[in-house]
Design a protein around this motif. Structure first.
Motif, PDB file in Angstrom:
ATOM      1  N   THR A 281       0.819  -1.225   0.000  1.00  0.00           N
ATOM      2  CA  THR A 281       0.000   0.000   0.000  1.00  0.00           C
ATOM      3  C   THR A 281       0.852   1.274   0.000  1.00  0.00           C
ATOM      4  O   THR A 281       0.316   2.377  -0.100  1.00  0.00           O
ATOM      5  CB  THR A 281      -0.897   0.050   1.252  1.00  0.00           C
ATOM      6  OG1 THR A 281      -0.040   0.151   2.410  1.00  0.00           O
ATOM      7  CG2 THR A 281      -1.753  -1.205   1.387  1.00  0.00           C
ATOM      8  N   PHE A 282       2.174   1.119   0.132  1.00  0.00           N
ATOM      9  CA  PHE A 282       3.032   2.302   0.311  1.00  0.00           C
ATOM     10  C   PHE A 282       2.962   3.280  -0.863  1.00  0.00           C
ATOM     11  O   PHE A 282       2.887   4.493  -0.663  1.00  0.00           O
ATOM     12  CB  PHE A 282       4.496   1.884   0.514  1.00  0.00           C
ATOM     13  CG  PHE A 282       4.806   1.333   1.890  1.00  0.00           C
ATOM     14  CD1 PHE A 282       3.801   1.097   2.825  1.00  0.00           C
ATOM     15  CD2 PHE A 282       6.125   1.052   2.250  1.00  0.00           C
ATOM     16  CE1 PHE A 282       4.103   0.587   4.089  1.00  0.00           C
ATOM     17  CE2 PHE A 282       6.435   0.549   3.513  1.00  0.00           C
ATOM     18  CZ  PHE A 282       5.421   0.316   4.422  1.00  0.00           C
ATOM     19  N   GLU A 283       3.000   2.740  -2.083  1.00  0.00           N
ATOM     20  CA  GLU A 283       3.041   3.647  -3.239  1.00  0.00           C
ATOM     21  C   GLU A 283       1.786   4.506  -3.326  1.00  0.00           C
ATOM     22  O   GLU A 283       1.873   5.725  -3.515  1.00  0.00           O
ATOM     23  CB  GLU A 283       3.261   2.854  -4.531  1.00  0.00           C
ATOM     24  CG  GLU A 283       4.694   2.343  -4.622  1.00  0.00           C
ATOM     25  CD  GLU A 283       4.883   1.388  -5.796  1.00  0.00           C
ATOM     26  OE1 GLU A 283       5.300   1.848  -6.867  1.00  0.00           O
ATOM     27  OE2 GLU A 283       4.594   0.187  -5.621  1.00  0.00           O
ATOM     28  N   ASP A 284       0.631   3.876  -3.144  1.00  0.00           N
ATOM     29  CA  ASP A 284      -0.613   4.653  -3.178  1.00  0.00           C
ATOM     30  C   ASP A 284      -0.645   5.691  -2.063  1.00  0.00           C
ATOM     31  O   ASP A 284      -1.079   6.833  -2.267  1.00  0.00           O
ATOM     32  CB  ASP A 284      -1.832   3.726  -3.039  1.00  0.00           C
ATOM     33  CG  ASP A 284      -2.144   3.026  -4.359  1.00  0.00           C
ATOM     34  OD1 ASP A 284      -1.600   3.462  -5.395  1.00  0.00           O
ATOM     35  OD2 ASP A 284      -2.914   2.044  -4.351  1.00  0.00           O
ATOM     36  N   ALA A 285      -0.189   5.285  -0.872  1.00  0.00           N
ATOM     37  CA  ALA A 285      -0.214   6.226   0.266  1.00  0.00           C
ATOM     38  C   ALA A 285       0.684   7.422  -0.016  1.00  0.00           C
ATOM     39  O   ALA A 285       0.312   8.575   0.258  1.00  0.00           O
ATOM     40  CB  ALA A 285       0.220   5.504   1.543  1.00  0.00           C
ATOM     41  N   VAL A 286       1.859   7.163  -0.589  1.00  0.00           N
ATOM     42  CA  VAL A 286       2.777   8.269  -0.890  1.00  0.00           C
ATOM     43  C   VAL A 286       2.171   9.208  -1.931  1.00  0.00           C
ATOM     44  O   VAL A 286       2.212  10.438  -1.780  1.00  0.00           O
ATOM     45  CB  VAL A 286       4.153   7.717  -1.342  1.00  0.00           C
ATOM     46  CG1 VAL A 286       4.988   8.806  -2.015  1.00  0.00           C
ATOM     47  CG2 VAL A 286       4.902   7.149  -0.128  1.00  0.00           C
ATOM     48  N   LYS A 287       1.574   8.615  -2.962  1.00  0.00           N
ATOM     49  CA  LYS A 287       0.943   9.457  -4.004  1.00  0.00           C
ATOM     50  C   LYS A 287      -0.135  10.364  -3.402  1.00  0.00           C
ATOM     51  O   LYS A 287      -0.254  11.531  -3.748  1.00  0.00           O
ATOM     52  CB  LYS A 287       0.302   8.570  -5.084  1.00  0.00           C
ATOM     53  CG  LYS A 287       1.306   7.994  -6.075  1.00  0.00           C
ATOM     54  CD  LYS A 287       0.567   7.157  -7.137  1.00  0.00           C
ATOM     55  CE  LYS A 287       1.478   6.042  -7.655  1.00  0.00           C
ATOM     56  NZ  LYS A 287       0.734   4.976  -8.316  1.00  0.00           N
ATOM     57  N   THR A 288      -0.912   9.800  -2.483  1.00  0.00           N
ATOM     58  CA  THR A 288      -2.000  10.574  -1.880  1.00  0.00           C
ATOM     59  C   THR A 288      -1.476  11.634  -0.912  1.00  0.00           C
ATOM     60  O   THR A 288      -1.990  12.755  -0.860  1.00  0.00           O
ATOM     61  CB  THR A 288      -2.948   9.623  -1.104  1.00  0.00           C
ATOM     62  OG1 THR A 288      -3.396   8.611  -1.995  1.00  0.00           O
ATOM     63  CG2 THR A 288      -4.134  10.371  -0.519  1.00  0.00           C
ATOM     64  N   CYS A 289      -0.476  11.275  -0.126  1.00  0.00           N
ATOM     65  CA  CYS A 289      -0.069  12.148   0.979  1.00  0.00           C
ATOM     66  C   CYS A 289       0.913  13.245   0.574  1.00  0.00           C
ATOM     67  O   CYS A 289       0.851  14.369   1.093  1.00  0.00           O
ATOM     68  CB  CYS A 289       0.565  11.313   2.097  1.00  0.00           C
ATOM     69  SG  CYS A 289      -0.597  10.200   2.888  1.00  0.00           S
ATOM     70  N   VAL A 290       1.847  12.915  -0.318  1.00  0.00           N
ATOM     71  CA  VAL A 290       2.953  13.831  -0.580  1.00  0.00           C
ATOM     72  C   VAL A 290       2.520  15.252  -0.950  1.00  0.00           C
ATOM     73  O   VAL A 290       3.088  16.230  -0.436  1.00  0.00           O
ATOM     74  CB  VAL A 290       3.948  13.209  -1.599  1.00  0.00           C
ATOM     75  CG1 VAL A 290       4.793  14.275  -2.277  1.00  0.00           C
ATOM     76  CG2 VAL A 290       4.843  12.204  -0.873  1.00  0.00           C
ATOM     77  N   PRO A 291       1.476  15.393  -1.801  1.00  0.00           N
ATOM     78  CA  PRO A 291       1.061  16.765  -2.148  1.00  0.00           C
ATOM     79  C   PRO A 291       0.568  17.569  -0.944  1.00  0.00           C
ATOM     80  O   PRO A 291       0.500  18.795  -1.009  1.00  0.00           O
ATOM     81  CB  PRO A 291      -0.094  16.541  -3.146  1.00  0.00           C
ATOM     82  CG  PRO A 291       0.069  15.139  -3.639  1.00  0.00           C
ATOM     83  CD  PRO A 291       0.710  14.380  -2.533  1.00  0.00           C
ATOM     84  N   ARG A 292       0.216  16.889   0.168  1.00  0.00           N
ATOM     85  CA  ARG A 292      -0.324  17.577   1.328  1.00  0.00           C
ATOM     86  C   ARG A 292       0.703  17.817   2.421  1.00  0.00           C
ATOM     87  O   ARG A 292       0.416  18.505   3.398  1.00  0.00           O
ATOM     88  CB  ARG A 292      -1.492  16.760   1.922  1.00  0.00           C
ATOM     89  CG  ARG A 292      -2.564  16.380   0.909  1.00  0.00           C
ATOM     90  CD  ARG A 292      -3.285  17.620   0.370  1.00  0.00           C
ATOM     91  NE  ARG A 292      -4.106  18.214   1.391  1.00  0.00           N
ATOM     92  CZ  ARG A 292      -5.408  17.954   1.575  1.00  0.00           C
ATOM     93  NH1 ARG A 292      -6.020  17.104   0.772  1.00  0.00           N
ATOM     94  NH2 ARG A 292      -6.088  18.539   2.534  1.00  0.00           N
TER      95      ARG A 292
END
Lengths: 320, 320
Positions: free
Chosen positions: B107-118
């Motif tokens: 799940t790490f890649e999806d979490a990073v994609k979602t979180c990084v912009p914030r």
């Protein structure tokens, strides 16, 4: 055949379930002491613990220890595991009506040959060895009809060995498997069963050959698995990470999986050779399960991998 | 490249030992708090324990939990593992300067994609995952230059999972491996190192690919060994002793060797697939060690068997 000890009327291999669990309250109980004099050959963790229990509960009148190391035998006397000892095996066996073999299984035949002529009439020979099968057959062939052989295997133990580690509760809650044959005297079997029940163990009876198949699977095979895993880690370290001590990066998983790889090589060599045929067959089944995992990982079959892991998890959780 | 975060001048793969152990007293220490706001994605045993420690020691000002199960997140607040929570991942990450990934590695890649912009500028992303290698490479490709990725792997855990099992001393005395790359900002690495040192863990740095080779051997391989052993026992039971529940005849050896076969199939499937190449190779080395044992038993080579067992015993005893 001695008429006072008729052969077991219920042959172990036919006409009943292969395993007879203890039926509390149903077993016939004999008055104590069960035996007048017991000789323990090998007063270590198992022999010493059984000696302590027999003395404390008055199951046996007198206990004689036999061994090579006087220091250990003196400790056994101090710990009340035995009353007296001798480093001469024949002398230690003299007049006993119970002989307990608690040395490595390879020594059993020589010990029986030496001790049997010195035992009292209608004595019982039993043991705590990890293999039965053809060992029991060979021991039976060594004794006259009035001497009973009752194979025994308490599934107990701990990290430490030697009589200094012996305790009164070593067998409490563990299993003890007895392996009578059609030749086993029912009275001898009943007394050995009662003795083990007094230790707090759950006693089952099992055909000697079945015992070796069962214990090959749940005990001997796991030892090979653990020894081989440690050797594999050493090989991987040598070939892939020569500058690192791999084991220092391990957690509880590796630690538990390989704990028994620190077991006595002498003892486990003997057990594996005695149980060779079962073990080779069971190793093949294990290798096949490993190949399944390897193929699933190699082909990135996540679904298949999940299914195999879930299957194992489900089985293992029943043991919790 | 953000000039305030120059790349690590000491590339991980050349010019120094592959593992850098902690040098107590030599590490630069930053004033507390190390981070203003941490978002923990997956507040379970590991994430929850780290949250509790960070709060207790004031390593982080505010901790936000992200997850799907509100009940679990409420428990985390009650246990002082987090200050507040959101079931919306992007919202939970908003404004944080530390993102901790503590969910299954898939799940790490999806979490990073979602979180990084914030995340806030110059934030640090770290994790507690069991694989690194190409996962770290892929995560680095997902973030802009001013966001630092510091791979982390605390080698800790216990039978129970979930935040209810979290404790302040979970990491004390265990190892934590950090896996910086040439791209890792030294300042981010130093802060994550300090954070883990505050948990009582012994921190090492290791190349991400080396990490996967090392942990493949001492952690992932033992899991396959255990899963396969349980499946083999089930197969043996089916083919050889269908009337018996073999596991009930096992002692401590089987119990310990297979304990980790009750681990999460979902988690271990993912780990095995991420570390496929190392694991297939290491499984081959293990299979070869097992074949050696099988051949020795089959040919009744007691001397060879003793030698292989002694070799394992000797290595394993170094870990005691």
């Amino acid at each position: 055949m001695n008429p006072s000890h008729p052969p077991n009327p219920r042959p172990a291999k036919t006409g009943r379930s292969p395993v007879t669990p203890t039926q509390p309250g149903q077993a016939e109980t004999r008055p104590l002491p069960l035996f007048r004099q017991m000789t323990i050959v090998g007063v270590g963790l198992l022999g010493g613990s059984l000696g302590m229990i027999c003395k404390q509960q008055g199951l046996v009148e007198t206990i004689v220890g036999a061994g090579r190391r006087v220091e250990n035998l003196k400790t056994a006397v101090a710990l009340k595991a035995i009353d007296r000892y001798s480093t001469d095996l024949a002398e230690a066996a003299s007049g006993s009506d119970l002989l307990l073999l608690a040395t490595p299984v390879d020594t059993f035949e020589d010990a029986v040959k030496t001790c049997v002529p010195r035992l009292s009439r209608a004595a019982v020979v039993t043991d705590v060895g990890s293999v039965k099968g053809r060992l029991v057959t060979r021991l039976e062939a060594l004794v006259p009809d009035d001497i009973a052989i009752v194979g025994g295997h308490p599934i107990a133990g701990k990290e430490k060995s030697g009589v200094a580690a012996a305790t009164l509760d070593l067998f409490r809650g563990t299993r003890c498997i007895l392996t009578p044959t059609p030749r086993t005297h029912p009275d001898a079997l009943a007394k050995i069963r009662q003795l083990w029940e007094c230790t707090g163990a759950q006693v089952s009876e099992m055909d000697p050959d079945l015992h070796d198949r069962v214990l090959g699977a749940v005990s001997h095979l796991p030892h090979i698995v653990a020894y081989a895993l440690v050797n594999a880690i050493a090989s991987i370290q040598k070939s892939q990470t020569p500058d690192l001590d791999l084991q220092t990066f391990s957690g509880g998983g590796y630690r538990d999986t390989t704990r028994i790889a620190a077991s006595s090589a002498e003892m486990w060599r003997d057990i594996c050779l005695w149980n060779r045929d079962n073990l080779v067959d069971q190793l093949d089944q294990y290798l096949s399960c490993l190949e399944t995992f390897k193929a699933l990982i190699k082909s990135r079959d996540g679904e298949g991998l999940y299914r195999e892991m879930e299957r194992a998890k489900h089985v293992r959780e029943r043991l919790m």
